[in-house]
Each structure stands twice: as structure tokens, then as C-alpha cells.
Design an enzyme around this catalytic site. Structure first.
Site, mmCIF file in Angstrom:
data_model
loop_
_atom_site.group_PDB
_atom_site.id
_atom_site.type_symbol
_atom_site.label_atom_id
_atom_site.label_comp_id
_atom_site.label_asym_id
_atom_site.label_seq_id
_atom_site.Cartn_x
_atom_site.Cartn_y
_atom_site.Cartn_z
ATOM 1 N N LYS A 1 7.870 -5.777 -10.748
ATOM 2 C CA LYS A 1 8.700 -6.218 -11.877
ATOM 3 C C LYS A 1 9.560 -7.434 -11.546
ATOM 4 O O LYS A 1 9.876 -8.228 -12.439
ATOM 5 C CB LYS A 1 9.598 -5.060 -12.335
ATOM 6 N N GLU B 1 11.964 4.020 -7.567
ATOM 7 C CA GLU B 1 11.762 2.805 -6.770
ATOM 8 C C GLU B 1 12.081 3.109 -5.306
ATOM 9 O O GLU B 1 12.728 4.116 -4.995
ATOM 10 C CB GLU B 1 12.704 1.698 -7.261
ATOM 11 N N PHE C 1 0.856 -1.199 0.000
ATOM 12 C CA PHE C 1 0.000 0.000 0.000
ATOM 13 C C PHE C 1 0.883 1.237 0.000
ATOM 14 O O PHE C 1 0.721 2.157 0.782
ATOM 15 C CB PHE C 1 -0.956 -0.030 1.205
ATOM 16 N N VAL D 1 5.528 -2.361 -17.226
ATOM 17 C CA VAL D 1 6.272 -1.650 -18.285
ATOM 18 C C VAL D 1 5.474 -0.411 -18.692
ATOM 19 O O VAL D 1 4.338 -0.533 -19.159
ATOM 20 C CB VAL D 1 6.491 -2.555 -19.530
ATOM 21 N N GLU E 1 0.402 -5.439 -16.851
ATOM 22 C CA GLU E 1 0.485 -4.187 -17.631
ATOM 23 C C GLU E 1 1.317 -3.130 -16.911
ATOM 24 O O GLU E 1 2.088 -2.391 -17.528
ATOM 25 C CB GLU E 1 -0.932 -3.638 -17.886
ATOM 26 N N LYS F 1 12.494 -4.361 -17.154
ATOM 27 C CA LYS F 1 11.458 -4.207 -18.192
ATOM 28 C C LYS F 1 11.895 -4.899 -19.487
ATOM 29 O O LYS F 1 11.069 -5.482 -20.199
ATOM 30 C CB LYS F 1 11.154 -2.728 -18.405
ATOM 31 N N ASP G 1 16.205 -1.097 -13.251
ATOM 32 C CA ASP G 1 14.748 -1.060 -13.431
ATOM 33 C C ASP G 1 14.404 -1.190 -14.919
ATOM 34 O O ASP G 1 13.535 -1.986 -15.302
ATOM 35 C CB ASP G 1 14.183 0.254 -12.863
ATOM 36 N N GLY H 1 4.362 6.881 -11.815
ATOM 37 C CA GLY H 1 3.452 7.792 -11.122
ATOM 38 C C GLY H 1 2.340 7.034 -10.426
ATOM 39 O O GLY H 1 2.027 5.896 -10.757
HETATM 40 N N1 HSE Z 1 10.873 3.580 -10.960
HETATM 41 C C1 HSE Z 1 10.185 3.302 -12.183
HETATM 42 C C2 HSE Z 1 10.489 4.402 -13.183
HETATM 43 C C3 HSE Z 1 8.719 3.198 -11.908
HETATM 44 O O1 HSE Z 1 11.037 5.429 -12.783
HETATM 45 O O2 HSE Z 1 10.190 4.244 -14.358
HETATM 46 C C4 HSE Z 1 7.922 2.616 -13.025
HETATM 47 O O3 HSE Z 1 8.298 1.294 -13.303
#
Ligand code: HSE
Length: 340
Positions: free
Chosen positions: A127, A211, A8, A154, A151, A226, A222, A319
């Protein structure tokens, strides 16, 4: 649709906010009612109520620090153990949005396995487990006649996964390439405007893009996660993180950015995946390259295909509401299939 929400933080709160604000609209237009019956956090409490929990009360309680502030009522259970709650819950879907651990995928991976084994769909923004174990989770989902959807992993709610997997499924995709990390793109854009790296990173954290540990963003891991997800989902390759070539943006200085600017170029962190593998690389692009025009936390992805040529999606990559929306999009996809 009865939901258990794990995590949360920014993303989980984003979904709760959307379910609250759009409840009437979603019911009217799509016949969809999403009810959060269970919610679990790492250190701020685990709640379950068979009749459902109030999103407004959950958000208010967490604003005050923990679910200890959630109002008591007959039938409210406070658990100490997440898996116990998942196993005891009567729910249709596990929504997994706990902090990502890219190396092990845990503990989210175990939560997902517990949910799938007990016949619950999994919808996730996490992820780690998807990058590491998508094919294993998909096999487990198929065995239990449920779905695993991702979804949000990515480009947040910008429908990169649905486009690649569903909408372009009749095409052969030769490559997916783009800007897949909002935090680093935000930092690079702000540094071009003269802000220091540290201040730009701080802003990205405040805005909920980064993150929990932003090292994963700035060192490229990160974006690499993806790439692993795209390799598995689009090219059927379950690849290890160690098989990717990955650089981040930490070595790029203000002087580098100024030098690129003088030459009519911009630094961008470019991620790519194709049938032979993937990579993440910070590189200078000429301003004439469309990817050089993508600023702030916006992401972009180009699918190169046989039948449709190049198709590019540009949109939010991170976001609170943007990622919460991606979870909703997956829930609605399950709902539509149940209505058939
Ligand atoms: N920390 C990631 C970014 C969040 O900045 O893209 C979305 O996956």
C-alpha cells in the site's frame, strides 16, 4: 508468465501456494502458466533461477527459516542485492509484496521503479508506494508500455479496485465508503464477544490479518492508506497522508463497546473518500446500518454512483490466500490482455 516475487511473508507465500495448488486448473481454463523465477526477502535470502523456482521448495525452505534451505541446482543464483536481481532477471512481472512502509513507500517504491524502467509490469499488495505515488508509477508504466496493478491493496481479493476503476468506469462515483481494515474489524467484533483488546489483536496477528507493525492497523493508518489509494484511483487526487483526518480504535474501551451494545449500536472504523478528500473515523453505528453487520476480518465498500445508485461489495479484506488471490487476479488480467 515469468514472475519475480519481492517479499515472501504471508502474502507472498499465499500467492506461491495458489500458483502451486491451481497450476493445472489455471493452465487448462485460462492458458495461464505463472512461473516464479526470482524471489527476494529482506533477511531470508534472494534466489533466481532462469528455469523457475519450485513453489513447494520455496515454501518448505521458508518453513525451515530461510532460503538457505532451498535445494541447490545448476543455474541457481543466490543474490545479496534485490535491485541487482531485478535488473538481471528475465521476467515479465514484478510482484511486490514486501512489508509496507506507509510514510516513504520504500524500499518497494525503488523496486517498482527499477522494474517499470526495465519494461516489467508491476503487480502489488504494497500500500505504501501506491498510496503515495500511484500517479507517478502509472506515468512511468505508460512510458514503458507496461501496467501497474494493485487490486490487493484494498480489500484483498474482493474486487474493490477492479469494480471502482473498471466496472463502474462509465458512472460518476460520488463517494466510496466502508470498512477497509480487517484487523480492526476483527478486534472490535471479538471485543463485543468479550475478548480483551490484547487477545483479539494477538489472534488477528496469528491469522495473518495484521500488518508487520500492527500500529498501522489499530491507529487507522492502514485504512487511511486505502483511502489515499481510492482518492488517487477513483477521484484523480494524489493526496498526502497528512491531509486526512484519521482516528483508530485504540481509545475504544470494553466499557465503550458495552455501552454501545446497550444502545443497539456497534463501533466500526469507517473509511471514506470523495472528490473533496477522505477520512478514517471510529464511530458508533445503529444495528440497522448495513455496515454494522459486517463482522470479523470481513470488509465492505459502498460506491455511490450517478447511474447505478449505491453498489456494495462485501468480502474478505485480509488473509493469506485472500490477498494472494488478489495478486493472481491482476496477473490474470495482464495475461488476458496479452492474449488479445
Ligand atoms: N492489515 C490489513 C488489514 C491487511 O487488516 O486489513 C489488508 O490490507
Amino acid at each position: 508468465m515469468r514472475l519475480i516475487l519481492i517479499g515472501f511473508g504471508t502474502v507472498g507465500q499465499g500467492l506461491a501456494q495458489i500458483l502451486q495448488d491451481k497450476a493445472a486448473d489455471l493452465k487448462k481454463r485460462q492458458g495461464f502458466e505463472g512461473r516464479i523465477v526470482g524471489v527476494a526477502t529482506g533477511s531470508r535470502g534472494i534466489l533466481y533461477h532462469d528455469d523457475g523456482l519450485s513453489p513447494a521448495d520455496l515454501l518448505a525452505a521458508i518453513d525451515k527459516g530461510s532460503f538457505d534451505h532451498y535445494p541447490n541446482s545448476v543455474g541457481l543464483h543466490r543474490y545479496n542485492d534485490v535491485v541487482q536481481m531485478i535488473q538481471a532477471a528475465t521476467a515479465d512481472v514484478l510482484v511486490e509484496a514486501s512489508p509496507t512502509h506507509l510514510d516513504s513507500g520504500q524500499p518497494a517504491l525503488s523496486y517498482m521503479e527499477a522494474a517499470l524502467q526495465s519494461g516489467k509490469h508491476v503487480v502489488t499488495a504494497n500500500k505504501g508506494p501506491i498510496a503515495r505515488d500511484l500517479s507517478h508509477l502509472q506515468a512511468m508504466a505508460a512510458d514503458n508500455q507496461v501496467q501497474v496493478r494493485f487490486e490487493a491493496t484494498v480489500m484483498a481479493g474482493t474486487p474493490a479496485v477492479a469494480t471502482g476503476i473498471d466496472l463502474l468506469s462509465g458512472c460518476t462515483i460520488s463517494e466510496a465508503r466502508g470498512i477497509l481494515n480487517g484487523t480492526t474489524n476483527y478486534i472490535l467484533t471479538q471485543m463485543e464477544e468479550g475478548l480483551s483488546y490484547e487477545k483479539a489483536l494477538k489472534q488477528a496477528q496469528t491469522l495473518g490479518y495484521a500488518e508487520t507493525d500492527p500500529t498501522a492497523d489499530v491507529e487507522g493508518w492502514d485504512a487511511a492508506a486505502k483511502v489515499l489509494i481510492l482518492l488517487s484511483a477513483l477521484f484523480g487526487q494524489q493526496t498526502a497522508q497528512s491531509d486526512l483526518s484519521v482516528t483508530g480504535i485504540t481509545a475504544i474501551t470494553q466499557a465503550d463497546i458495552e455501552a454501545a451494545k446497550k444502545s443497539g449500536e456497534r463501533y466500526k472504523l469507517i473509511a471514506s473518500a470523495n472528490a473533496t478528500g477522505g477520512r478514517v473515523q471510529a464511530m458508533r453505528l445503529p444495528l440497522s446500518d448495513p455496515l454494522a453487520q459486517i463482522g470479523g476480518a470481513t470488509n465492505a465498500i459502498t460506491f455511490s454512483t450517478d447511474l447505478m445508485g449505491d453498489i456494495t461489495l462485501i468480502g474478505a479484506g485480509a488473509g493469506k490466500l485472500e490477498t494472494g488471490y488478489a495478486l493472481l487476479a491482476d496477473l490474470l488480467a495482464i495475461h488476458r490482455q496479452q492474449c488479445v
